[in-house]
Design a protein around this motif. Structure first.
Motif, PDB file in Angstrom:
ATOM      1  N   UNK A   1       0.846  -1.195   0.000  1.00 44.81           N
ATOM      2  CA  UNK A   1       0.000   0.000   0.000  1.00 44.81           C
ATOM      3  C   UNK A   1       0.880   1.244   0.000  1.00 44.81           C
ATOM      4  N   UNK A   2       0.501   2.223  -0.828  1.00 44.21           N
ATOM      5  CA  UNK A   2       1.066   3.563  -0.747  1.00 44.21           C
ATOM      6  C   UNK A   2       0.047   4.425  -0.016  1.00 44.21           C
ATOM      7  N   UNK A   3       0.460   5.044   1.081  1.00 45.80           N
ATOM      8  CA  UNK A   3      -0.448   5.839   1.903  1.00 45.80           C
ATOM      9  C   UNK A   3       0.014   7.285   1.930  1.00 45.80           C
ATOM     10  N   UNK A   4      -0.932   8.195   1.804  1.00 44.33           N
ATOM     11  CA  UNK A   4      -0.623   9.621   1.859  1.00 44.33           C
ATOM     12  C   UNK A   4      -1.822  10.371   2.410  1.00 44.33           C
ATOM     13  N   UNK A   5      -1.544  11.299   3.314  1.00 43.40           N
ATOM     14  CA  UNK A   5      -2.593  12.166   3.852  1.00 43.40           C
ATOM     15  C   UNK A   5      -2.453  13.584   3.307  1.00 43.40           C
ATOM     16  N   UNK A   6      -1.794  13.728   2.157  1.00 44.33           N
ATOM     17  CA  UNK A   6      -1.533  15.039   1.571  1.00 44.33           C
ATOM     18  C   UNK A   6      -2.809  15.877   1.468  1.00 44.33           C
ATOM     19  N   UNK A   7      -2.688  17.150   1.833  1.00 42.64           N
ATOM     20  CA  UNK A   7      -3.841  18.040   1.800  1.00 42.64           C
ATOM     21  C   UNK A   7      -4.228  18.431   0.378  1.00 42.64           C
ATOM     22  N   UNK A   8      -3.246  18.406  -0.530  1.00 47.86           N
ATOM     23  CA  UNK A   8      -3.530  18.863  -1.891  1.00 47.86           C
ATOM     24  C   UNK A   8      -2.511  18.267  -2.839  1.00 47.86           C
ATOM     25  N   UNK A   9      -2.959  17.870  -4.029  1.00 43.16           N
ATOM     26  CA  UNK A   9      -2.075  17.420  -5.094  1.00 43.16           C
ATOM     27  C   UNK A   9      -2.554  18.015  -6.412  1.00 43.16           C
ATOM     28  N   UNK A  10      -1.610  18.576  -7.172  1.00 42.68           N
ATOM     29  CA  UNK A  10      -1.975  19.074  -8.486  1.00 42.68           C
ATOM     30  C   UNK A  10      -2.367  17.960  -9.424  1.00 42.68           C
ATOM     31  N   UNK A  11      -1.667  16.852  -9.337  1.00 43.48           N
ATOM     32  CA  UNK A  11      -2.012  15.678 -10.130  1.00 43.48           C
ATOM     33  C   UNK A  11      -1.944  14.406  -9.292  1.00 43.48           C
ATOM     34  N   UNK A  12      -0.938  14.263  -8.481  1.00 49.58           N
ATOM     35  CA  UNK A  12      -0.786  13.053  -7.686  1.00 49.58           C
ATOM     36  C   UNK A  12       0.055  12.006  -8.389  1.00 49.58           C
ATOM     37  N   UNK A  13       1.213  12.436  -8.887  1.00 49.51           N
ATOM     38  CA  UNK A  13       2.070  11.552  -9.674  1.00 49.51           C
ATOM     39  C   UNK A  13       2.482  10.312  -8.899  1.00 49.51           C
ATOM     40  N   UNK A  14       2.820  10.472  -7.626  1.00 49.35           N
ATOM     41  CA  UNK A  14       3.295   9.326  -6.853  1.00 49.35           C
ATOM     42  C   UNK A  14       2.207   8.267  -6.670  1.00 49.35           C
ATOM     43  N   UNK A  15       0.953   8.674  -6.677  1.00 48.33           N
ATOM     44  CA  UNK A  15      -0.131   7.706  -6.565  1.00 48.33           C
ATOM     45  C   UNK A  15      -0.148   6.777  -7.783  1.00 48.33           C
ATOM     46  N   UNK A  16       0.024   7.352  -8.973  1.00 48.45           N
ATOM     47  CA  UNK A  16       0.032   6.545 -10.191  1.00 48.45           C
ATOM     48  C   UNK A  16       1.283   5.674 -10.243  1.00 48.45           C
ATOM     49  N   UNK A  17       2.417   6.216  -9.817  1.00 48.77           N
ATOM     50  CA  UNK A  17       3.645   5.418  -9.776  1.00 48.77           C
ATOM     51  C   UNK A  17       3.472   4.219  -8.849  1.00 48.77           C
ATOM     52  N   UNK A  18       2.869   4.455  -7.693  1.00 52.83           N
ATOM     53  CA  UNK A  18       2.658   3.362  -6.747  1.00 52.83           C
ATOM     54  C   UNK A  18       1.724   2.309  -7.327  1.00 52.83           C
ATOM     55  N   UNK A  19       0.683   2.741  -7.992  1.00 51.81           N
ATOM     56  CA  UNK A  19      -0.268   1.793  -8.570  1.00 51.81           C
ATOM     57  C   UNK A  19       0.370   1.000  -9.700  1.00 51.81           C
ATOM     58  N   UNK A  20       1.261   1.630 -10.458  1.00 48.45           N
ATOM     59  CA  UNK A  20       1.985   0.893 -11.504  1.00 48.45           C
ATOM     60  C   UNK A  20       2.846  -0.208 -10.905  1.00 48.45           C
ATOM     61  N   UNK A  21       3.285  -0.013  -9.660  1.00 45.31           N
ATOM     62  CA  UNK A  21       4.070  -1.028  -8.959  1.00 45.31           C
ATOM     63  C   UNK A  21       3.193  -2.072  -8.285  1.00 45.31           C
ATOM     64  N   UNK A  22       1.880  -1.959  -8.473  1.00 49.35           N
ATOM     65  CA  UNK A  22       0.968  -2.933  -7.892  1.00 49.35           C
ATOM     66  C   UNK A  22       0.540  -2.629  -6.481  1.00 49.35           C
ATOM     67  N   UNK A  23       0.765  -1.410  -6.007  1.00 44.37           N
ATOM     68  CA  UNK A  23       0.380  -1.029  -4.650  1.00 44.37           C
ATOM     69  C   UNK A  23      -1.022  -0.432  -4.652  1.00 44.37           C
ATOM     70  N   UNK A  24      -1.804  -0.797  -3.641  1.00 46.20           N
ATOM     71  CA  UNK A  24      -3.043  -0.095  -3.404  1.00 46.20           C
ATOM     72  C   UNK A  24      -2.754   1.274  -2.817  1.00 46.20           C
ATOM     73  N   UNK A  25      -3.758   2.144  -2.756  1.00 43.38           N
ATOM     74  CA  UNK A  25      -3.530   3.489  -2.233  1.00 43.38           C
ATOM     75  C   UNK A  25      -4.552   3.831  -1.152  1.00 43.38           C
ATOM     76  N   UNK A  26      -4.066   4.570  -0.152  1.00 46.67           N
ATOM     77  CA  UNK A  26      -4.901   5.166   0.880  1.00 46.67           C
ATOM     78  C   UNK A  26      -4.641   6.663   0.825  1.00 46.67           C
ATOM     79  N   UNK A  27      -5.701   7.454   0.741  1.00 45.31           N
ATOM     80  CA  UNK A  27      -5.491   8.891   0.535  1.00 45.31           C
ATOM     81  C   UNK A  27      -6.602   9.681   1.213  1.00 45.31           C
ATOM     82  N   UNK A  28      -6.428  10.984   1.172  1.00 47.94           N
ATOM     83  CA  UNK A  28      -7.451  11.907   1.668  1.00 47.94           C
ATOM     84  C   UNK A  28      -8.628  11.949   0.696  1.00 47.94           C
ATOM     85  N   UNK A  29      -9.799  12.199   1.219  1.00 48.80           N
ATOM     86  CA  UNK A  29     -10.988  12.290   0.369  1.00 48.80           C
ATOM     87  C   UNK A  29     -11.045  13.666  -0.291  1.00 48.80           C
ATOM     88  N   UNK A  30     -10.167  13.857  -1.261  1.00 43.53           N
ATOM     89  CA  UNK A  30     -10.087  15.118  -2.013  1.00 43.53           C
ATOM     90  C   UNK A  30      -9.530  14.813  -3.395  1.00 43.53           C
TER      91      UNK A  30
END
Length: 374
Positions: A266-295
């Motif tokens: 899992x890639x987890x982030x509580x970031x308050x804001x992302x312009x795009x969220x590049x690291x989320x896509x990178x993590x998913x390409x590696x097969x990781x699920x994601x946990x994030x803020x509802x934004x």
């Protein structure tokens, strides 16, 4: 086509903008285009470097004044050798001002990179800039390439030259080597800036709340410290005294990061804001699920992929309950869903759209009857 990327930041600085420009240049080079980067920043020594891996020039141009109100006269001499400018200026201030002043008649497109909403800095100035300058500056570009749907919705309120062009990644570089079934969803990782707006302290609280529910999560946090969040984290971890659950590490090189990702689920982030969220896509390409803020845009990745969950970190007990239920219910599908979702962001599949935007800007610029922006 000769393309000059104009940016307020580039390597050796490390971040989302730098990664996006590098990958754009790499793909454009492979398609036969001549590319270069003009790095405009205060305190730079005028000069020229070269990207050793992809073999394109990097021009270092000193920005005189300030990153908000500054001028880069050295841009004029460099830009004249190129056909089109691709400007990366989320602040729409000194970089765009220098482009308008020193390359007035050149065709140009702008990448949004989240504009300037990712921090609360200059919060009194931003509404004034948005009201008085933002619309005119957007319209000075042939196209504004919105890096996310939220950027597109925001900019479309002020101009009609907005195009949705979400960023991409080099999917193959993040593809896992091990079988998908070996992912451990109780091993989490966060990589990126360790800063207040990224809120890694909330991830620590989430791990504690999950542990209270019987889910023994191990979280690795790695990245470059900013502001004073590093000390905040160290104090919080010392107070919790849960060494088996946390690993706070300095920035990793690519090899070390990939090795750590290979052990995580899992890639987890509580970031308050992302312009795009590049690291989320990178993590998913590696097969990781994601946990994030509802934004947005993070929540859109989580909700539409089936590989993640978006939570409200203001209610930590509820967030932990949702995360634990999600991990239990989707353990066998998260990794495959993540990789499937990330595949559509592969740069090699997106670069033809970028070429189309460039062709449109050049065509409009070269058509005598067209109305040119200045």
């Amino acid at each position: 086509m000769r393309i000059l990327h104009v940016t307020p930041t580039y390597y050796p600085n490390v971040g989302g903008i730098e990664a996006v420009i590098l990958n754009m240049c790499r793909e454009l080079r492979e398609r036969g285009h001549d590319v270069a980067v003009a790095h405009l920043e205060t305190g730079l020594s005028q000069g020229q470097d070269r990207d050793e891996e992809c073999d394109f020039p990097i021009y270092r141009i000193s920005l005189l004044g300030h990153r908000l109100l500054g001028l880069a006269p050295g841009l004029r001499k460099i830009a004249k050798d190129y056909d089109i400018l691709h400007v990366h200026d989320p602040q729409l201030m000194a970089i765009t001002g220098s482009v308008l002043l020193y390359t007035r008649n050149m065709p140009r497109v702008l990448s949004s990179h989240g504009f300037y909403g990712h921090t609360k800095n200059l919060s009194q100035f931003k509404p004034l800039h948005q009201k008085l300058a933002f619309p005119r500056l957007l319209k000075s570009y042939h196209s504004v390439l919105a890096a996310s749907k939220s950027d597109f919705a925001h900019a479309s309120l002020y101009a009609d030259n907005i195009e949705l062009f979400e960023n991409g990644i080099n999917v193959a570089a993040f593809a896992p080597q091990e079988p998908l079934s070996e992912k451990d969803l109780h091993r989490w990782i966060y990589w990126g800036r360790i800063s207040r707006n990224k809120r890694p302290d909330l991830l620590v609280d989430l791990v504690k709340a999950c542990a209270d529910r019987g889910h023994n999560i191990h979280l690795t946090i790695t990245g470059r410290p900013f502001d004073d969040m590093q000390s905040v984290l160290e104090t919080r971890l010392a107070d919790l005294d849960m060494p088996d659950h946390f690993d706070l590490r300095p920035p990793m090189d690519d090899a070390a990061l990939k090795a750590t990702m290979a052990q995580a689920g899992v890639f987890a982030s509580a970031s308050e804001y992302e312009g795009f969220g590049l690291t989320f896509i990178e993590a998913m390409a590696a097969g990781l699920g994601i946990i994030c803020r509802d934004a947005e845009p993070m929540s859109e990745f989580a909700n539409s992929s089936g590989a993640g969950i978006a939570v409200d970190f203001r209610d930590m007990d509820q967030a932990a309950a949702q995360v634990c239920d999600f991990l239990d219910q989707h353990a066998n599908t998260i990794s495959a869903s993540a990789r499937t979702f990330a595949a559509k962001y592969n740069w090699s599949d997106k670069i033809s759209d970028l070429e189309r935007f460039y062709d449109s800007a050049l065509s409009a610029h070269n058509t005598p009857s067209s109305t040119k922006r200045s």
